[in-house]
Design a protein around this motif. Structure first.
Motif, PDB file in Angstrom:
ATOM      1  N   TYR A  58       0.766  -1.206  -0.265  1.00  0.00           N
ATOM      2  CA  TYR A  58       0.127  -0.433  -0.352  1.00  0.00           C
ATOM      3  C   TYR A  58       0.964   1.289  -0.410  1.00  0.00           C
ATOM      4  CZ  TYR A  58      -3.492  -3.276   1.714  1.00  0.00           C
ATOM      5  OH  TYR A  58      -4.198  -4.256   2.330  1.00  0.00           O
ATOM      6  N   SER A  59       0.114   2.013  -0.721  1.00  0.00           N
ATOM      7  CA  SER A  59       1.205   3.469  -0.648  1.00  0.00           C
ATOM      8  C   SER A  59      -0.088   4.406   0.745  1.00  0.00           C
ATOM      9  CB  SER A  59       0.967   3.984  -2.188  1.00  0.00           C
ATOM     10  OG  SER A  59       1.643   3.538  -2.894  1.00  0.00           O
ATOM     11  N   TYR A  60       0.708   4.840   1.093  1.00  0.00           N
ATOM     12  CA  TYR A  60       0.339   5.628   1.858  1.00  0.00           C
ATOM     13  C   TYR A  60       0.677   6.723   3.381  1.00  0.00           C
ATOM     14  CZ  TYR A  60       2.993   2.867   5.814  1.00  0.00           C
ATOM     15  OH  TYR A  60       3.854   2.083   6.306  1.00  0.00           O
ATOM     16  N   SER A  61       0.180   7.449   3.822  1.00  0.00           N
ATOM     17  CA  SER A  61       1.243   8.371   4.571  1.00  0.00           C
ATOM     18  C   SER A  61       0.006   7.926   6.132  1.00  0.00           C
ATOM     19  CB  SER A  61       0.877   9.659   3.973  1.00  0.00           C
ATOM     20  OG  SER A  61      -0.641  10.454   4.472  1.00  0.00           O
ATOM     21  N   VAL A  62       0.654   8.658   7.516  1.00  0.00           N
ATOM     22  CA  VAL A  62       0.295   8.931   8.467  1.00  0.00           C
ATOM     23  C   VAL A  62       0.555  10.321   9.084  1.00  0.00           C
ATOM     24  CG1 VAL A  62       2.541   7.232   9.202  1.00  0.00           C
ATOM     25  CG2 VAL A  62       0.302   7.695  10.500  1.00  0.00           C
ATOM     26  N   GLU A  63       0.062  10.426  10.032  1.00  0.00           N
ATOM     27  CA  GLU A  63      -0.809  11.786  10.569  1.00  0.00           C
ATOM     28  C   GLU A  63      -0.483  12.000  11.835  1.00  0.00           C
ATOM     29  OE1 GLU A  63       1.767  15.520  11.543  1.00  0.00           O
ATOM     30  OE2 GLU A  63       1.820  14.368   9.866  1.00  0.00           O
ATOM     31  N   THR A  74       1.915   4.290  26.149  1.00  0.00           N
ATOM     32  CA  THR A  74       2.138   5.997  25.485  1.00  0.00           C
ATOM     33  C   THR A  74       0.767   5.665  23.855  1.00  0.00           C
ATOM     34  OG1 THR A  74       3.910   6.237  25.690  1.00  0.00           O
ATOM     35  CG2 THR A  74       3.629   7.662  23.843  1.00  0.00           C
ATOM     36  N   VAL A  75      -0.090   6.093  24.221  1.00  0.00           N
ATOM     37  CA  VAL A  75      -1.290   5.931  22.527  1.00  0.00           C
ATOM     38  C   VAL A  75      -0.844   7.162  21.823  1.00  0.00           C
ATOM     39  CG1 VAL A  75      -3.847   5.696  22.658  1.00  0.00           C
ATOM     40  CG2 VAL A  75      -2.954   4.986  24.897  1.00  0.00           C
ATOM     41  N   VAL A  76      -0.575   7.218  20.710  1.00  0.00           N
ATOM     42  CA  VAL A  76      -0.730   8.358  20.242  1.00  0.00           C
ATOM     43  C   VAL A  76      -1.565   7.782  18.571  1.00  0.00           C
ATOM     44  CG1 VAL A  76       0.507   8.878  17.970  1.00  0.00           C
ATOM     45  CG2 VAL A  76       1.775   8.245  19.966  1.00  0.00           C
ATOM     46  N   THR A  77      -2.593   8.801  18.331  1.00  0.00           N
ATOM     47  CA  THR A  77      -3.450   8.687  18.001  1.00  0.00           C
ATOM     48  C   THR A  77      -3.118   9.174  16.139  1.00  0.00           C
ATOM     49  OG1 THR A  77      -4.760   8.754  19.302  1.00  0.00           O
ATOM     50  CG2 THR A  77      -6.279   9.333  17.156  1.00  0.00           C
ATOM     51  N   SER A  78      -3.470   8.536  15.268  1.00  0.00           N
ATOM     52  CA  SER A  78      -3.448   8.880  13.827  1.00  0.00           C
ATOM     53  C   SER A  78      -3.780   9.204  12.642  1.00  0.00           C
ATOM     54  CB  SER A  78      -1.858   8.089  13.361  1.00  0.00           C
ATOM     55  OG  SER A  78      -0.788   8.017  13.904  1.00  0.00           O
ATOM     56  N   HIS A  79      -3.878  10.278  11.634  1.00  0.00           N
ATOM     57  CA  HIS A  79      -4.703   9.787  10.554  1.00  0.00           C
ATOM     58  C   HIS A  79      -3.449   8.904   9.740  1.00  0.00           C
ATOM     59  CE1 HIS A  79      -8.038  11.140   8.150  1.00  0.00           C
ATOM     60  NE2 HIS A  79      -6.945  11.467   7.206  1.00  0.00           N
ATOM     61  N   LEU A  80      -3.826   8.079   9.015  1.00  0.00           N
ATOM     62  CA  LEU A  80      -3.926   7.314   7.924  1.00  0.00           C
ATOM     63  C   LEU A  80      -4.659   7.639   6.119  1.00  0.00           C
ATOM     64  CD1 LEU A  80      -2.576   5.860  10.416  1.00  0.00           C
ATOM     65  CD2 LEU A  80      -2.243   4.411   8.373  1.00  0.00           C
ATOM     66  N   VAL A  81      -4.441   8.225   5.543  1.00  0.00           N
ATOM     67  CA  VAL A  81      -4.763   8.224   4.389  1.00  0.00           C
ATOM     68  C   VAL A  81      -3.995   7.517   3.279  1.00  0.00           C
ATOM     69  CG1 VAL A  81      -5.182  10.141   2.432  1.00  0.00           C
ATOM     70  CG2 VAL A  81      -5.431  10.099   4.872  1.00  0.00           C
ATOM     71  N   GLY A  82      -4.250   6.441   2.276  1.00  0.00           N
ATOM     72  CA  GLY A  82      -3.611   5.686   1.439  1.00  0.00           C
ATOM     73  C   GLY A  82      -5.024   5.095   0.383  1.00  0.00           C
ATOM     74  N   ASN A  83      -4.355   4.264  -0.015  1.00  0.00           N
ATOM     75  CA  ASN A  83      -4.445   3.644  -1.310  1.00  0.00           C
ATOM     76  C   ASN A  83      -4.747   1.735  -0.350  1.00  0.00           C
ATOM     77  OD1 ASN A  83      -2.422   2.091  -1.241  1.00  0.00           O
ATOM     78  ND2 ASN A  83      -2.056   2.001  -3.798  1.00  0.00           N
ATOM     79  N   PHE A  84      -5.546   2.390   0.411  1.00  0.00           N
ATOM     80  CA  PHE A  84      -6.327   0.561   0.998  1.00  0.00           C
ATOM     81  C   PHE A  84      -7.515   0.398   1.448  1.00  0.00           C
ATOM     82  CE2 PHE A  84      -4.535   3.694   4.719  1.00  0.00           C
ATOM     83  CZ  PHE A  84      -5.163   3.788   4.961  1.00  0.00           C
ATOM     84  N   PRO A  85      -7.950  -0.615   2.197  1.00  0.00           N
ATOM     85  CA  PRO A  85      -9.854  -1.241   2.181  1.00  0.00           C
ATOM     86  C   PRO A  85      -9.892   0.080   3.570  1.00  0.00           C
ATOM     87  CG  PRO A  85      -8.909  -2.956   1.149  1.00  0.00           C
ATOM     88  CD  PRO A  85      -7.787  -2.064   1.718  1.00  0.00           C
ATOM     89  N   GLY A  86     -11.055   1.631   3.406  1.00  0.00           N
ATOM     90  CA  GLY A  86     -11.437   2.018   4.387  1.00  0.00           C
ATOM     91  C   GLY A  86     -10.186   3.208   3.907  1.00  0.00           C
TER      92      GLY A  86
END
Length: 109
Positions: A58-63, A74-86
């Motif tokens: 997959y291609s994705y970015s995580v922020e 330690t809990v890090v919540t991140s926004h993922l955007v890419g070409n994966f399902p969902g």
């Protein structure tokens, strides 16, 4: 929003951004465990392979956008955007740190 991550977690996300599976695996203790999408990966070699497969599949970015503590992790919540399902999705990365390394990581919705 910029958050101040613990050093090893910041290194983990920077290595993920540059698709560097070897650098990611070096963030972990030798016997670390990663749980992602119902699969468990134990040890640096398995973790390196997990990341190498994810970056070729997959291609994705995580922020990362939120940081908290829960049950000693330690809990890090991140926004993922890419070409994966969902996509896009917000995921929680639950890090258990051991000194300056990651001993365990669980990635959950």
């Amino acid at each position: 929003m910029t958050i101040k991550l613990p050093d090893v977690i910041a290194i983990y996300f920077a290595a993920d951004k540059s698709d560097n599976a070897q650098a990611i695996s070096e963030c972990f203790t030798p016997d670390a465990i990663v749980i992602d999408e119902g699969n468990t990966y134990t040890g640096r070699d398995a973790i390196r392979q997990w990341m190498a497969n994810a970056s070729t599949q997959y291609s994705y970015s995580v922020e990362p956008f939120a940081l908290s503590e829960a049950d000693g992790r330690t809990v890090v919540t991140s926004h993922l955007v890419g070409n994966f399902p969902g996509s896009p999705v917000d995921l929680r990365y639950l890090f258990l740190l051991d000194g300056d390394r990651i001993a365990a990581l669980e990635i959950v919705p």
